[in-house]
Design an enzyme around this catalytic site. Structure first.
Site, mmCIF file in Angstrom:
data_model
loop_
_atom_site.group_PDB
_atom_site.id
_atom_site.type_symbol
_atom_site.label_atom_id
_atom_site.label_comp_id
_atom_site.label_asym_id
_atom_site.label_seq_id
_atom_site.Cartn_x
_atom_site.Cartn_y
_atom_site.Cartn_z
ATOM 1 N N SER A 65 -22.484 -68.823 57.346
ATOM 2 C CA SER A 65 -23.008 -70.056 57.970
ATOM 3 C C SER A 65 -24.188 -69.673 58.814
ATOM 4 C CB SER A 65 -21.797 -70.655 58.684
ATOM 5 O OG SER A 65 -20.837 -71.444 57.947
HETATM 6 N N1 SAH Z 1 -16.986 -68.853 57.655
HETATM 7 C C1 SAH Z 1 -17.658 -68.399 56.260
HETATM 8 C C2 SAH Z 1 -18.209 -69.550 55.765
HETATM 9 C C3 SAH Z 1 -18.519 -69.318 54.283
HETATM 10 S S1 SAH Z 1 -19.076 -70.646 53.350
HETATM 11 C C4 SAH Z 1 -18.705 -67.399 56.991
HETATM 12 O O1 SAH Z 1 -19.018 -67.180 58.231
HETATM 13 O O2 SAH Z 1 -19.210 -66.459 56.150
HETATM 14 C C5 SAH Z 1 -17.295 -71.369 52.920
HETATM 15 C C6 SAH Z 1 -16.243 -70.628 52.224
HETATM 16 O O3 SAH Z 1 -15.138 -71.553 51.827
HETATM 17 C C7 SAH Z 1 -16.696 -70.145 50.850
HETATM 18 O O4 SAH Z 1 -16.401 -68.561 51.116
HETATM 19 C C8 SAH Z 1 -15.773 -70.825 49.896
HETATM 20 O O5 SAH Z 1 -15.557 -69.780 48.915
HETATM 21 C C9 SAH Z 1 -14.840 -71.066 50.909
HETATM 22 N N2 SAH Z 1 -14.028 -72.186 50.178
HETATM 23 C C10 SAH Z 1 -14.249 -73.311 49.532
HETATM 24 N N3 SAH Z 1 -13.334 -74.090 49.165
HETATM 25 C C11 SAH Z 1 -12.135 -73.459 49.487
HETATM 26 C C12 SAH Z 1 -10.653 -73.460 49.483
HETATM 27 N N4 SAH Z 1 -10.245 -74.835 49.007
HETATM 28 N N5 SAH Z 1 -9.876 -72.792 50.281
HETATM 29 C C13 SAH Z 1 -10.395 -71.664 50.787
HETATM 30 N N6 SAH Z 1 -11.668 -71.342 50.658
HETATM 31 C C14 SAH Z 1 -12.574 -72.036 50.181
#
Ligand code: SAH
Length: 217
Positions: A65
């Site tokens: 993000s």
């Molecule tokens: N907090 C992270 C943001 C990553 S983007 C950072 O700072 O890097 C969002 C993340 O949510 C992705 O890695 C994706 O794989 C995960 N995600 C999507 N759907 C999900 C679910 N149902 N359960 C757990 N994680 C999920």
């Protein structure tokens, strides 16, 4: 820590000033952003972009993000030392680390094996209290509930009932909700009596919260 340097510390300081100008006023959150070496969460060929205020690809079709979004969500969460927080979407582990630097006890769930495996190794280098899980965020993490705070870092089509149930009385859920291109940033507060209050904080763009079954891709 290993892999950090004065050059990166300087860049972090500039990033913090930029976030301040964009309206982030929570000192604890700014301090955490100033502490965590974000470049370690990106592939090393992208080091020079690590302290720009932009989102970035991290593999498996996912993104780390934007720092502004990490700071904004962290501040909405009203962080306090010692609170138990559940993060849905570990991704790169950067936001996870920011929450831990705010001295909270962090539990984080990721449903993409590749990202889970990677963060598991990377986050061992940090001296923080955190636990990572491979699994589906829609289910929350019942075995460790209730949580004082829950943070969803992917765009949810609707508010998962299980997350509301796993919130402690007086707890706060921060979640971007919307099935389209953009999501509405919501903060749901659970009263001591167990009812919910909803506040809205504008439009953001997240990768979608993936459907329930965890896969190995
Ligand atoms: N907090 C992270 C943001 C990553 S983007 C950072 O700072 O890097 C969002 C993340 O949510 C992705 O890695 C994706 O794989 C995960 N995600 C999507 N759907 C999900 C679910 N149902 N359960 C757990 N994680 C999920």
């Amino acid at each position: 820590m290993e892999g950090d340097s004065y050059k990166y510390k300087g860049q972090r300081k500039q990033l913090v000033e930029q976030l301040r100008l964009k309206g982030i006023g929570h000192e604890g959150v700014l301090e955490a952003i100033g502490t965590i070496p974000r470049h370690l969460f990106l592939d090393s060929q992208f080091d020079r972009f690590a302290y720009q205020d932009t989102a970035f690809k991290i593999g498996a079709g996912q993104t780390i993000s934007q720092p502004y979004t990490v700071a904004f969500q962290s501040a909405l969460l009203k962080p306090e030392p010692g609170l138990k927080v559940l993060e849905i979407g570990t991704g790169s582990g950067y936001q996870t680390c920011v929450l831990a630097a705010l001295k909270m006890q962090v539990f984080s769930v990721e449903r993409q094996r590749l990202l889970y495996d990677r963060s598991k190794i990377l986050l061992r280098k940090f001296p923080y209290k955190l636990r990572l899980f491979y699994g589906d965020g829609y289910a929350g993490k019942k075995a460790y509930a209730p949580f004082d705070r829950i943070l969803v870092t992917c765009g949810a089509p609707e508010i998962p009932e299980s997350l509301l149930n796993q919130l402690a009385p007086g707890g706060i859920l921060v979640i971007p909700v919307g099935a389209g291109e953009t999501q509405e940033m919501l903060r749901i507060s659970k009263t001591q009596e167990g009812s919910f209050q909803k506040e809205s904080f504008g439009s953001f763009r997240f990768v979608p919260m993936l459907p329930e079954r965890a896969t190995d891709n």
